[in-house]
Design a protein around this motif. Sequence first.
Motif, short mmCIF file in Angstrom:
data_model
loop_
_atom_site.label_atom_id
_atom_site.label_comp_id
_atom_site.label_asym_id
_atom_site.label_seq_id
_atom_site.Cartn_x
_atom_site.Cartn_y
_atom_site.Cartn_z
N ASP A 193 0.81 -1.10 -0.04
CA ASP A 193 0.09 -0.05 -0.09
C ASP A 193 0.74 1.11 0.03
O ASP A 193 1.78 1.41 1.01
N ARG A 194 0.66 2.11 -0.91
CA ARG A 194 1.43 3.29 -1.17
C ARG A 194 0.42 4.61 -1.35
O ARG A 194 -0.36 4.65 -2.10
N PHE A 195 0.54 5.59 -0.39
CA PHE A 195 -0.38 6.65 -0.63
C PHE A 195 0.73 8.01 -0.71
O PHE A 195 1.45 8.06 0.16
N LEU A 196 0.37 8.92 -1.51
CA LEU A 196 1.28 9.98 -1.65
C LEU A 196 0.48 11.28 -1.38
O LEU A 196 -0.60 11.71 -1.98
N TYR A 197 0.94 11.94 -0.49
CA TYR A 197 0.22 13.35 -0.18
C TYR A 197 1.29 14.40 -0.76
O TYR A 197 2.25 14.51 -0.67
N THR A 198 0.29 15.27 -1.45
CA THR A 198 1.01 16.23 -2.37
C THR A 198 0.41 17.79 -1.88
O THR A 198 -0.64 17.85 -1.72
N ASP A 199 1.30 18.71 -1.39
CA ASP A 199 0.94 19.98 -0.97
C ASP A 199 0.52 20.71 -2.08
O ASP A 199 0.85 20.96 -2.99
N GLN A 200 -0.77 21.35 -1.77
CA GLN A 200 -1.56 22.07 -2.52
C GLN A 200 -1.22 23.44 -2.35
O GLN A 200 -1.89 24.48 -3.21
N HIS A 201 -0.49 24.10 -1.46
CA HIS A 201 -0.01 25.15 -1.03
C HIS A 201 -1.36 26.07 -0.69
O HIS A 201 -1.34 27.43 -0.87
N GLN A 202 -2.26 25.52 -0.28
CA GLN A 202 -3.55 26.31 0.21
C GLN A 202 -3.96 25.63 1.39
O GLN A 202 -5.02 25.64 1.83
N SER A 203 -2.97 25.07 2.49
CA SER A 203 -3.28 24.61 3.67
C SER A 203 -4.26 23.13 3.28
O SER A 203 -4.89 22.67 4.25
#
Length: 212
Positions: A193-203
């Motif tokens: 299982d792999r999950f990627l969080y990517t910052d959207q620069h809007q909190s």
Amino acid sequence: MDLSDIRREYCKDGLRRSTLPSEPIELFEIWLQQAVTAKLTDPTAMTVATVDESGQPFQRIVLLKHFDKNGFVFFTNLGSRKAQHIQEHKKVSLHFPWHPLERQVHITGVAEKLSIAENVKYFSSRPKESQIAAWASKQSCRITARSALEGKFLELKQKFAQGEIPVPTFWGGFRIKVETIEFWQGGEHRLHDRFLYTDQHQSEWNIERLAP
């Protein structure tokens, strides 16, 4: 030596989208606490990857000293190879290998220097011998023998025998401002299982499942 048959199944846990928090720091804190509770050796140890001016990658293990929503912090000699790389290329990769829990965390981000006040606060909390070692070692520089390093340490230990030890001007910390965090949990039959969080620069964070 034949390495082809060295393998094992990963079956300790799983990771599902429905159970993920909206903020990756929350999940990282849970996983780090579980690594500490499980008494893993050096649970705060992380690989820091940088590149030199030619694009050659380098990796080394350092200890995480603080983390929050603003980033991940470590300290080093500012003349070291890693610090010189960061001076030229501020993008950094971090990796936490928690093998006994069948977990990994991979972080990408941009490095920034800590303030003098933050450096002083942490340096003052270190054992005195570690403070002296920071003064004694010109990190990453070639030395003739270990005896030269030990001699410098003893010389400085005598010099700083009384009173507080000042923070070296060539020593300090970096904060890695997170752009992505990937959580990896081992799964049976290599269906991890792999999950990627990517910052959207809007909190806000975008969350995606990745194929193993």
